[in-house]
Write a protein that holds these residues in place. Structure first.
Motif, PDB file in Angstrom:
ATOM      1  N   ASN A  70      -8.192 -14.731 -15.640  1.00  0.00           N
ATOM      2  CA  ASN A  70      -9.403 -14.924 -14.826  1.00  0.00           C
ATOM      3  C   ASN A  70      -9.189 -14.671 -13.333  1.00  0.00           C
ATOM      4  N   GLU A  71      -8.055 -14.087 -12.961  1.00  0.00           N
ATOM      5  CA  GLU A  71      -7.804 -13.757 -11.555  1.00  0.00           C
ATOM      6  C   GLU A  71      -8.481 -12.425 -11.240  1.00  0.00           C
ATOM      7  N   GLU A  72      -9.155 -12.352 -10.111  1.00  0.00           N
ATOM      8  CA  GLU A  72      -9.868 -11.140  -9.696  1.00  0.00           C
ATOM      9  C   GLU A  72      -9.001 -10.328  -8.740  1.00  0.00           C
ATOM     10  N   SER A  73      -9.130  -9.025  -8.812  1.00  0.00           N
ATOM     11  CA  SER A  73      -8.442  -8.142  -7.879  1.00  0.00           C
ATOM     12  C   SER A  73      -9.181  -8.156  -6.538  1.00  0.00           C
ATOM     13  N   ILE A  74      -8.428  -8.123  -5.447  1.00  0.00           N
ATOM     14  CA  ILE A  74      -9.006  -8.074  -4.102  1.00  0.00           C
ATOM     15  C   ILE A  74      -8.651  -6.724  -3.495  1.00  0.00           C
ATOM     16  N   LEU A  75      -9.661  -5.955  -3.090  1.00  0.00           N
ATOM     17  CA  LEU A  75      -9.420  -4.691  -2.404  1.00  0.00           C
ATOM     18  C   LEU A  75      -8.952  -5.004  -0.987  1.00  0.00           C
ATOM     19  N   ILE A  76      -7.762  -4.555  -0.642  1.00  0.00           N
ATOM     20  CA  ILE A  76      -7.188  -4.843   0.667  1.00  0.00           C
ATOM     21  C   ILE A  76      -7.538  -3.746   1.671  1.00  0.00           C
ATOM     22  N   ALA A  77      -7.333  -2.496   1.284  1.00  0.00           N
ATOM     23  CA  ALA A  77      -7.594  -1.397   2.217  1.00  0.00           C
ATOM     24  C   ALA A  77      -7.725  -0.078   1.481  1.00  0.00           C
ATOM     25  N   LYS A  78      -8.475   0.839   2.110  1.00  0.00           N
ATOM     26  CA  LYS A  78      -8.549   2.233   1.676  1.00  0.00           C
ATOM     27  C   LYS A  78      -7.971   3.069   2.801  1.00  0.00           C
ATOM     28  N   SER A  79      -7.361   4.185   2.434  1.00  0.00           N
ATOM     29  CA  SER A  79      -6.671   4.973   3.451  1.00  0.00           C
ATOM     30  C   SER A  79      -6.711   6.458   3.131  1.00  0.00           C
ATOM     31  N   ASN A  80      -6.660   7.267   4.188  1.00  0.00           N
ATOM     32  CA  ASN A  80      -6.509   8.714   4.082  1.00  0.00           C
ATOM     33  C   ASN A  80      -5.355   9.135   4.970  1.00  0.00           C
ATOM     34  N   CYS A  81      -4.585  10.096   4.499  1.00  0.00           N
ATOM     35  CA  CYS A  81      -3.406  10.548   5.233  1.00  0.00           C
ATOM     36  C   CYS A  81      -3.360  12.073   5.224  1.00  0.00           C
ATOM     37  N   ILE A  82      -3.046  12.645   6.384  1.00  0.00           N
ATOM     38  CA  ILE A  82      -2.735  14.068   6.464  1.00  0.00           C
ATOM     39  C   ILE A  82      -1.237  14.169   6.694  1.00  0.00           C
ATOM     40  N   LEU A  83      -0.578  14.820   5.763  1.00  0.00           N
ATOM     41  CA  LEU A  83       0.872  14.984   5.776  1.00  0.00           C
ATOM     42  C   LEU A  83       1.160  16.457   6.047  1.00  0.00           C
ATOM     43  N   VAL A  84       2.041  16.728   7.006  1.00  0.00           N
ATOM     44  CA  VAL A  84       2.375  18.109   7.321  1.00  0.00           C
ATOM     45  C   VAL A  84       3.888  18.305   7.310  1.00  0.00           C
ATOM     46  N   GLU A  85       4.274  19.526   7.032  1.00  0.00           N
ATOM     47  CA  GLU A  85       5.676  19.909   7.123  1.00  0.00           C
ATOM     48  C   GLU A  85       5.832  20.760   8.383  1.00  0.00           C
ATOM     49  N   PRO A  86       6.490  20.248   9.416  1.00  0.00           N
ATOM     50  CA  PRO A  86       6.684  21.055  10.625  1.00  0.00           C
ATOM     51  C   PRO A  86       7.440  22.345  10.304  1.00  0.00           C
ATOM     52  N   LYS A  87       7.115  23.416  11.025  1.00  0.00           N
ATOM     53  CA  LYS A  87       7.759  24.713  10.778  1.00  0.00           C
ATOM     54  C   LYS A  87       9.277  24.634  10.872  1.00  0.00           C
ATOM     55  N   TRP A  88       9.774  23.815  11.787  1.00  0.00           N
ATOM     56  CA  TRP A  88      11.225  23.740  11.992  1.00  0.00           C
ATOM     57  C   TRP A  88      11.959  23.036  10.858  1.00  0.00           C
ATOM     58  N   PHE A  89      11.223  22.368   9.936  1.00  0.00           N
ATOM     59  CA  PHE A  89      11.887  21.706   8.804  1.00  0.00           C
ATOM     60  C   PHE A  89      12.689  22.699   7.956  1.00  0.00           C
ATOM     61  N   LYS A  90      12.232  23.953   7.872  1.00  0.00           N
ATOM     62  CA  LYS A  90      12.935  24.933   7.040  1.00  0.00           C
ATOM     63  C   LYS A  90      14.355  25.191   7.529  1.00  0.00           C
ATOM     64  N   TYR A  91      14.624  24.919   8.812  1.00  0.00           N
ATOM     65  CA  TYR A  91      15.958  25.118   9.358  1.00  0.00           C
ATOM     66  C   TYR A  91      16.911  23.980   8.992  1.00  0.00           C
ATOM     67  N   PHE A  92      16.368  22.911   8.414  1.00  0.00           N
ATOM     68  CA  PHE A  92      17.193  21.764   8.033  1.00  0.00           C
ATOM     69  C   PHE A  92      17.264  21.597   6.521  1.00  0.00           C
TER      70      PHE A  92
END
Length: 194
Positions: A166-188
């Motif tokens: 009988n425990e109810e779920s509580i919505l805490i937060a909704k979120s959106n994220c933009i994730l990018v790979e910097p161009k220089w990552f390919k050098y590592f």
């Protein structure tokens, strides 16, 4: 979970999570890969990581977060348990803890869809709905909405996981994220970050 290097895991909470229907469905779904959060980065960095080092232990992050990830679709479901020392002045779980979980979780959903499988948060939007109570088990559900080249857009929501009848779920937060790979990552590409 017993073979993890992290000590002081609240095994009672892990057993409760393993009994819930959502966990069982994911565990039986072969399209999801199950792992513990600490296993994705080098052990020598565990003490610097928020969930398994700085804020890990009794009454803090009490379990090594359990993650289910579908690498091809970018769907992720994670289980956490937050102790009563993670509270702010109002007696509820601090929103900084919630923000960290959302940032790390949404990025984890998007990493597999980037060319080098690594990236950085370019934008994180959080819509706080309710505050999480202390000593709560929570579940993060995230999904990639768009993946194009070095950019991935992910959405997710965090809620409490009812473990008692009988425990109810509580919505805490909704979120959106933009994730990018910097161009220089390919050098590592030779550098093993995680």
């Amino acid at each position: 979970l017993a073979d993890k290097k992290i000590s002081h895991i609240n095994t009672d909470v892990v057993k409760e999570i393993e009994k819930c229907d959502q966990y069982k469905q994911l565990d039986n779904d072969k399209s999801f890969h199950k792992y513990c959060k600490s296993s994705i980065f080098p052990e020598q960095h565990h003490h610097n990581y928020v969930g398994s080092g700085l804020l890990f232990g009794p009454d803090l992050f009490e379990i090594d977060p359990i993650v289910f990830l579908n690498n091809s679709t970018g769907e992720l479901v994670s289980f956490y348990h937050l102790g009563d020392k993670l509270i702010s002045q109002d007696g509820k779980i601090h929103n900084g803890v919630i923000s960290t979980i959302l940032d790390e979780g949404l990025c984890s959903a998007g990493f597999p869809l980037l060319p080098s499988k690594r990236g950085v948060t370019a934008k994180l939007s959080i819509d706080f709905k309710n505050q999480a109570p202390p000593n709560s088990t929570i579940i993060l559900k995230a999904k990639v909405l768009e993946s194009k080249g070095r950019k991935v857009v992910i959405e997710g929501e965090l809620s409490t996981l009812p473990l008692k009848p009988n425990e109810e779920s509580i919505l805490i937060a909704k979120s959106n994220c933009i994730l990018v790979e910097p161009k220089w990552f390919k050098y590592f590409s030779w550098l093993q970050i995680a």
